[in-house]
Scaffold this active site. Structure first.
Site, PDB file in Angstrom:
ATOM      1  N   CYS A 186       2.917   4.153 -10.841  1.00 25.77           N
ATOM      2  CA  CYS A 186       2.506   4.466  -9.477  1.00 25.77           C
ATOM      3  C   CYS A 186       3.128   3.457  -8.523  1.00 25.77           C
ATOM      4  O   CYS A 186       3.264   2.273  -8.841  1.00 25.77           O
ATOM      5  CB  CYS A 186       0.985   4.420  -9.386  1.00 25.77           C
ATOM      6  SG  CYS A 186       0.326   4.594  -7.715  1.00 25.77           S
TER       7      CYS A 186
ATOM      8  N   HIS B  12      -6.138   0.403  -8.599  1.00 29.99           N
ATOM      9  CA  HIS B  12      -5.748   0.462 -10.007  1.00 29.99           C
ATOM     10  C   HIS B  12      -6.762  -0.214 -10.911  1.00 29.99           C
ATOM     11  O   HIS B  12      -7.309  -1.263 -10.584  1.00 29.99           O
ATOM     12  CB  HIS B  12      -4.379  -0.194 -10.200  1.00 29.99           C
ATOM     13  CG  HIS B  12      -3.264   0.619  -9.660  1.00 29.99           C
ATOM     14  ND1 HIS B  12      -2.125   0.073  -9.124  1.00 29.99           N
ATOM     15  CD2 HIS B  12      -3.103   1.973  -9.562  1.00 29.99           C
ATOM     16  CE1 HIS B  12      -1.319   1.040  -8.726  1.00 29.99           C
ATOM     17  NE2 HIS B  12      -1.896   2.194  -8.978  1.00 29.99           N
TER      18      HIS B  12
ATOM     19  N   HIS C 149      -6.630   7.336  -5.576  1.00 25.75           N
ATOM     20  CA  HIS C 149      -6.289   6.448  -4.459  1.00 25.75           C
ATOM     21  C   HIS C 149      -6.735   7.048  -3.128  1.00 25.75           C
ATOM     22  O   HIS C 149      -7.292   6.353  -2.270  1.00 25.75           O
ATOM     23  CB  HIS C 149      -4.783   6.199  -4.410  1.00 25.75           C
ATOM     24  CG  HIS C 149      -4.268   5.292  -5.480  1.00 25.75           C
ATOM     25  ND1 HIS C 149      -4.895   4.111  -5.836  1.00 25.75           N
ATOM     26  CD2 HIS C 149      -3.161   5.379  -6.269  1.00 25.75           C
ATOM     27  CE1 HIS C 149      -4.201   3.517  -6.791  1.00 25.75           C
ATOM     28  NE2 HIS C 149      -3.153   4.263  -7.080  1.00 25.75           N
TER      29      HIS C 149
ATOM     30  N   HIS D   3      -4.384  10.851 -10.765  1.00 22.76           N
ATOM     31  CA  HIS D   3      -4.346   9.426 -10.441  1.00 22.76           C
ATOM     32  C   HIS D   3      -4.265   9.208  -8.928  1.00 22.76           C
ATOM     33  O   HIS D   3      -5.042   8.425  -8.357  1.00 22.76           O
ATOM     34  CB  HIS D   3      -3.146   8.783 -11.131  1.00 22.76           C
ATOM     35  CG  HIS D   3      -2.916   7.351 -10.763  1.00 22.76           C
ATOM     36  ND1 HIS D   3      -3.355   6.302 -11.535  1.00 22.76           N
ATOM     37  CD2 HIS D   3      -2.292   6.781  -9.688  1.00 22.76           C
ATOM     38  CE1 HIS D   3      -3.017   5.153 -10.959  1.00 22.76           C
ATOM     39  NE2 HIS D   3      -2.356   5.422  -9.840  1.00 22.76           N
ATOM     40  N   GLU D   4      -3.331   9.891  -8.276  1.00 22.76           N
ATOM     41  CA  GLU D   4      -3.115   9.650  -6.849  1.00 22.76           C
ATOM     42  C   GLU D   4      -4.292  10.126  -6.003  1.00 22.76           C
ATOM     43  O   GLU D   4      -4.594   9.538  -4.959  1.00 22.76           O
ATOM     44  CB  GLU D   4      -1.816  10.324  -6.397  1.00 22.76           C
ATOM     45  CG  GLU D   4      -0.558   9.810  -7.087  1.00 22.76           C
ATOM     46  CD  GLU D   4      -0.334   8.314  -6.933  1.00 22.76           C
ATOM     47  OE1 GLU D   4      -0.805   7.732  -5.923  1.00 22.76           O
ATOM     48  OE2 GLU D   4       0.315   7.722  -7.818  1.00 22.76           O
TER      49      GLU D   4
END
Length: 306
Positions: free
Chosen positions: A112, A268, A262, A258-259
């Site tokens: 990432c 993380h 965020h 995953h993103e």
């Protein structure tokens, strides 16, 4: 007219040839320069050290002023040794300050693009702050100040500046990823038309695409996103994306999952490689289910019952 026929034929042949070339084949893997650095240590001067310094600067372990001098370009100096030690400490490796095989294996994996430590002059600094100040509970982490959305129903849409084959699968992959976060939180997500004003805008981009965080081609930084409530989620269009990834392909749904973490406010998870919020995912690997740490993190951030 006769002399023009061979020329026309040559042009057509060239067009056919160029159309058959994979545009990613002409691009070197972003982290290929690291192949020659394994075993390097303080005092050595090796080609590629300058690029390593740029890598570590991007993720917050170095400042540009500390290495951007011609005499320091490829010198493994005290500052670089300290940065390597900080990287090793962050990822819970043996802290040696040398580029041992364990460190190089991790550094060369696709990851990432969100920095580990965000400096004040970094484009993310408007939204992220120094990693040392991030409030950490258990293994998951939040951005400093715990930024979060003030509403629980979020809309999203798609806008890409490049055309990639995986674009046709992006909507369905993101829908599945959003639903997994919705299942463990109080969020609901709705896709809206591109003409609508959306909370989150998702798309494929390459190189410098206007957000201050340029992509670097295949084999480097696969995607990045911004903390609440910026609502930007970008995939590197130079990567080979797929929803059923082979050994040289990146899983679209895993990276989307995953993103989105965020986008919702999670940083993380640097100690649990199985967590979705761990920064590194290699080609061919799939990580489509939230880890207990991911679930605990999102629920803690938004004050939900464990």
């Amino acid at each position: 007219m006769a002399p023009q026929i061979p020329i026309l034929g040559a042009i057509l042949l060239l067009i056919v040839t160029l159309s058959s070339i994979d545009p990613t084949e002409s691009k070197q893997p972003a982290f290929k320069f690291m192949n020659q650095l394994q075993g390097c240590h303080k005092g050595q001067k090796v080609s590629g050290i300058h690029q390593l310094k740029q890598y570590l600067e991007r993720f917050g372990y170095l400042s540009n002023a500390s290495y951007n001098h011609p005499n320091q370009y490829d010198l493994f100096d005290d500052v670089l040794e300290s940065a390597v030690k900080s990287y090793q400490q962050f990822y819970h490796l043996q802290v040696t300050g040398t580029l041992n095989s364990e460190t190089m294996k991790l550094m060369t994996m696709p990851r990432c693009g969100v920095p580990d430590i965000v400096k004040e002059n970094h484009p993310h600094s408007h939204y992220h702050h120094n990693r040392k100040l991030i409030h950490a509970v258990s293994r998951y982490a939040f951005f400093n100040g715990n930024p979060r959305w003030a509403k629980s129903m979020l809309t999203y849409t798609f806008f890409s500046s490049v055309s990639v084959p995986a674009a046709q699968s992006l909507s369905s992959a993101c829908a599945r990823a959003f639903q997994k976060w919705a299942n463990v939180s109080n969020f609901t997500f709705q896709e809206v038309a591109q003409s609508s004003k959306a909370d989150i805008v998702i798309g494929f981009h390459v190189g410098d695409h206007g957000d201050g965080i340029p992509f670097d081609g295949p084999g480097g930084f696969t995607a990045h996103a911004f903390a609440p409530s910026i609502g930007l989620l970008h995939f590197d269009g130079d990567e080979n994306w797929n929803t059923n990834p082979g050994p040289n392909q990146m899983d679209l749904e895993s990276i989307a999952l995953h993103e989105i973490g965020h986008v919702l406010g999670l940083q993380h998870d640097d100690t649990v490689p199985d967590a979705v919020m761990y920064s590194i995912l290699n080609y061919g690997n799939v990580k489509r289910n939230l880890h207990p740490d991911d679930i605990a993190g999102i629920r803690a951030l938004y004050g939900l019952q464990p």
